[in-house]
Design a protein around this motif. Structure first.
Motif, mmCIF file in Angstrom:
data_model
loop_
_atom_site.group_PDB
_atom_site.id
_atom_site.type_symbol
_atom_site.label_atom_id
_atom_site.label_comp_id
_atom_site.label_asym_id
_atom_site.label_seq_id
_atom_site.Cartn_x
_atom_site.Cartn_y
_atom_site.Cartn_z
ATOM 1 N N ALA A 72 0.845 -1.144 0.041
ATOM 2 C CA ALA A 72 0.172 0.055 0.035
ATOM 3 C C ALA A 72 0.973 1.189 0.244
ATOM 4 O O ALA A 72 0.687 2.238 -0.805
ATOM 5 N N ALA A 73 1.774 1.343 0.893
ATOM 6 C CA ALA A 73 2.804 2.402 0.807
ATOM 7 C C ALA A 73 3.523 2.712 -0.399
ATOM 8 O O ALA A 73 3.612 3.665 -0.845
ATOM 9 N N ARG A 74 3.820 1.697 -0.995
ATOM 10 C CA ARG A 74 4.516 1.850 -2.302
ATOM 11 C C ARG A 74 3.419 2.315 -3.330
ATOM 12 O O ARG A 74 4.032 3.046 -4.210
ATOM 13 N N SER A 75 2.390 1.800 -3.256
ATOM 14 C CA SER A 75 1.456 2.251 -4.472
ATOM 15 C C SER A 75 0.938 3.604 -4.154
ATOM 16 O O SER A 75 0.450 4.376 -4.904
ATOM 17 N N LEU A 76 1.218 3.990 -2.934
ATOM 18 C CA LEU A 76 0.944 5.647 -2.488
ATOM 19 C C LEU A 76 2.035 6.538 -2.956
ATOM 20 O O LEU A 76 1.873 7.605 -2.539
ATOM 21 N N GLY A 77 3.118 6.081 -3.298
ATOM 22 C CA GLY A 77 4.266 6.679 -3.837
ATOM 23 C C GLY A 77 5.658 6.924 -3.000
ATOM 24 O O GLY A 77 6.382 7.438 -3.161
ATOM 25 N N ALA A 78 5.688 6.099 -1.894
ATOM 26 C CA ALA A 78 6.822 5.868 -1.142
ATOM 27 C C ALA A 78 7.754 4.947 -1.656
ATOM 28 O O ALA A 78 7.667 3.809 -2.259
ATOM 29 N N THR A 79 9.084 5.444 -1.315
ATOM 30 C CA THR A 79 10.310 4.710 -1.879
ATOM 31 C C THR A 79 10.277 3.724 -0.898
ATOM 32 O O THR A 79 9.859 3.546 0.348
#
Lengths: 366, 421
Positions: free
Chosen positions: B321-328
């Motif tokens: 989820a964090a990755r899909s929200l744009g986090a490295t």
């Protein structure tokens, strides 16, 4: 009726293959073009490759071969965080150590957005799902439906043009699920975003989608708007998977363009519409929807061939009567009739004649 | 519901068949269940009381009391009670002579001397030799005793005897803090060359922090791997993590001695590879390095297991989820994964630290001179110097330090957040 969005290939799967072990293909030669603003559902049984397709689109899996393009740009080698795709997960995946507000702020913070702009966007996103009052709650303090709304708001807060949803309503009870289906549908319509939705619930797929891609065995079996999918299935799998269905095995006796007669194993002759069969003498599976079967002689549609049936079981379902019949040697033939004023309630053991419009019986390759 | 609030003779009160109010009957039944449950835990309760609470209580009381002097020097005790800090006069020496005579009859001079020896090293023989000659002493006692040994006139000796004449004393805590009572009766720092405990406490805590930190550094990736690997590989790795538990502590420690000593495997390998010369062999054993390496290895499972139990419950969808929200991936780790493992880090950290602070065998075997910890000093006083009260005082201070740490952890992180598995 069904809105037909202009298909400019916003998301394109171009000959995509995927294998996890290098031996078996989970996704076989997938070609799919999704238009901007479209609501496309990937429907299929578990293990059919639909979730793998979604994960490849999100960037969590890489395609073994083939291209995936987003807005004309190949994204095979773009890491997930640079794709700018919103995603809603089955278990919501709300960060438990953050409040609702912090959860929504997260995608904006990692994009380096200023505080004022963040607050405006968070408020707008929460208002969209009517959850602004819950901004300071933690996910654990929310019910399943509320968490679902927050997950939706979080996937939308950074204005992605594409949103992926992986069985987002799977954990909700039936009533809430139906309510949320409409809410998601309305959000899709009002925001004009493109949605790729994965589910194994055919009712959900039919209710929400512009088009449905039915997956089985790594391939798209049929890609069509819901009504077409239900009424005119392309093959036996789709006919079986979508809705309830009666099937009768037989051999083509005569075929004449869009009309055919099929001789059943027990000798009866029935009328059907040939779909993917063309030759006389070919083995076919005739599929008929239970609600399209008529048993009252005065209501019989034109062109119907009537055959004998014996009532095996009668089930009262409230809005519907479901009657199981023995037809052509099989006793799993089901008909459904609406519980209207004066509807006939058939009794087990009763001998009747049934028939249907040839257009409703589709002769498919078995 | 309303029936429970009404008067007893109200017809609405729910009653059992016998006419007893239902509420009373329920209370009786639940009390019986509670008593039965209590009897089931009685054996454990008694066991804990006898083997845990009583010894700790005894240790605490021993750290405040020592009656080896006060019980045997009754006359002198009376004189101190009457005269306080006055300089010893003839009466004092007479009391001393009487007590020494009794001591020689009851053969307790050794004990008495030992008690004073704690405060003033080298004075034990003063008592034993004086006791031997006590029955020959004639008045005036002051001169007679001083004739035996002029050291009897020492002011610090009399100060030590005065403080030892009461059974209850803080002397041992004072010693444990490297303090002493000077000749003028004030607290002062002990001479530099006998200051050892404060330094040792500091070293113990610093080394425990280092060991805990190393355990976290080494254990975190292993725990993560355990949590994300497929079950088949994870159970194999889990066996490797638990293997140390199934091996004797002594075996593990001595294997480190084999590996790390200057003629050991590691040094031989480094010499063979040309990394170091034969003359420049690394000293990794019988110093702090040895203690840190061996203890990190031994305490590692205590860090890995709580971490693993927490990480196992973090679904991979959070990271996705964090990755899909744009986090490295780094941001995802720092802002999403790490905060969710805090309870495991806390539990593992506090477990490792508390175990390290009280660790005894490993530092004793591989620690050498500067790698030993406070527990080794406690053992020394228990077994060699037989100054049990000082040992108890040191142990009590260690206990207090750990309790303070626990309290601080509770205030900062919250004990409820701790997950041990």
């Amino acid at each position: 009726m069904v809105k037909q969005p202009q298909n400019d290939g916003f998301v394109v799967f171009d000959h995509v293959q995927k294998s996890y072990d290098g031996e078996t293909l989970v996704v076989k030669d997938l070609n799919l073009s999704i238009g901007k603003g479209e609501f496309l559902t990937m429907l299929g049984p578990s293990g059919s490759g639909k979730t793998t397709c979604l994960m490849m689109l999100a960037g969590f899996e890489t395609a073994t071969s083939g291209d995936i393009r987003l807005d004309g740009r190949p994204i095979n080698s773009v890491p997930p965080h640079k794709r700018g795709i919103g995603m809603v997960f089955q278990n919501y995946a709300l960060f438990p150590h953050m409040t609702v507000g912090e959860n929504l702020a997260f995608p904006l913070e990692v994009r380096g957005m200023g505080k004022d702009e963040r607050e405006t966007k968070i408020k707008r996103a929460l208002d969209m799902v009517q959850m602004y009052d819950f901004i300071n709650r933690r996910p654990a303090q929310l019910s399943g439906g509320q968490q679902q709304r927050i997950a939706l708001a979080r996937a939308l807060v950074f204005d992605p043009s594409l949103v992926l949803m992986d069985e987002p309503l799977g954990a909700l009870d039936k009533q809430l699920r139906e309510h949320m289906q409409f809410e998601i549908k309305h959000l899709h319509e009002s925001l004009g975003i493109t949605v790729v939705y994965v589910t194994h619930d055919q009712g959900e797929a039919l209710t929400m989608s512009d088009r449905v891609a039915v997956f089985n065995d790594g391939r798209i079996q049929q890609l069509a708007p819901p009504d077409e999918l239900y009424e005119r299935p392309d093959n036996a799998f789709v006919a079986q998977f979508i809705g309830e269905n009666n099937k009768l095995e037989g051999v083509i006796e005569t075929i004449n363009g869009a009309e055919a007669e099929v001789r059943l194993g027990t000798g009866e002759l029935i009328a059907a519409t040939p779909v993917n069969v063309s030759k006389k003498g070919e083995k076919v599976l005739v599929s008929i929807r239970p609600e399209r079967v008529e048993f009252k002689p005065e209501m019989m549609p034109p062109g119907a061939h009537m055959i004998d049936a014996e009532v095996m079981e009668f089930i009262y379902m409230g809005d519907l009567f479901r009657t199981r019949l023995r037809v052509a040697g099989h006793d799993d033939f089901v008909i459904k009739s609406r519980n209207t004023q004066g509807q006939t309630m058939l009794r087990p053991g009763e001998k009747i004649k049934i028939g249907w419009s040839p257009a409703d019986a589709r002769a498919l390759q078995p | 519901m309303a029936a429970t609030d009404t008067q007893p003779d109200d017809p609405q009160v729910l009653r059992t068949v016998d006419g007893v109010p239902l509420k009373t009957a329920l209370a009786v039944a639940s009390r019986r269940a509670r008593i039965r449950a209590f009897f089931l835990v009685v054996p454990l309760l008694v066991f804990i009381l006898l083997t845990f609470a009583v010894p700790i209580g005894q240790m605490l009381s021993r750290s405040f009391t020592d009656d080896k002097f006060s019980a045997n020097m009754v006359e002198l005790g009376k004189w101190f009670d009457a005269n306080g800090k006055a300089a010893p006069d003839e009466a004092a020496y007479a009391a001393l002579a009487a007590d020494l005579k009794t001591a020689s009859e009851e053969k307790t001079a050794g004990n008495i001397g030992t008690r004073i020896n704690y405060e003033l090293p080298g004075t034990r023989s003063l008592f034993t030799s004086a006791a031997r000659k006590a029955k020959d002493l004639e008045p005036p006692f002051k001169e007679a005793i001083l004739a035996l040994d002029p050291q009897w006139a020492r002011a610090d000796l009399w100060a030590a005897m005065r403080s030892a004449s009461a059974a209850a004393t803080l002397n041992f805590y004072q010693a444990a803090l490297d303090r002493q009572i000077g000749a003028d009766g004030n607290f002062e720092a002990a001479p530099e060359n006998v200051q050892i405990y404060v330094k040792l406490f500091i070293r113990t805590f610093v080394m425990s922090v280092v060991i805990t930190g190393l355990c976290l550094l080494l254990g975190f990736p292993v725990a993560h791997l355990l949590a994300v690997l497929p079950l088949r590989h994870a159970s194999l790795l889990m066996i490797l993590v638990l293997l140390p538990f199934w091996t004797s502590l002594l075996v593990r420690t001595t294997s480190w001695m084999v590996l790390l000593q200057s003629q050991g495997v590691v040094n031989d390998l480094l010499v063979a590879l040309g990394v170091i010369t034969t003359d420049g062999r690394l000293e990794m054993m019988y110093n702090q390095t040895g203690t840190i390496i061996a203890m990190t290895h031994i305490l590692l499972p205590f860090m890995i297991l709580p971490l693993y139990s927490v990480m196992k419950t973090i679904p991979p969808s959070y990271a996705r989820a964090a990755r899909s929200l744009g986090a490295t991936s780094w941001t995802t780790f720092r802002r999403i994964y790490l905060p969710q493992t805090v309870s495991g880090i806390g539990a593992g950290g506090i477990l490792c630290f508390i175990l390290a602070v009280g660790y005894y065998i490993t530092p004793a075997l591989v620690g050498g001179a500067d790698g030993t910890l406070i527990s080794n000093q406690i053992a020394f006083h228990m077994q060699k110097s037989l100054n049990w009260s000082l040992a108890a005082a040191l142990a009590a201070m260690l206990l207090a330090a750990v309790l303070i740490l626990y309290w601080a952890y509770d205030r900062l992180v919250g004990i409820d957040n701790m997950k041990l598995g």
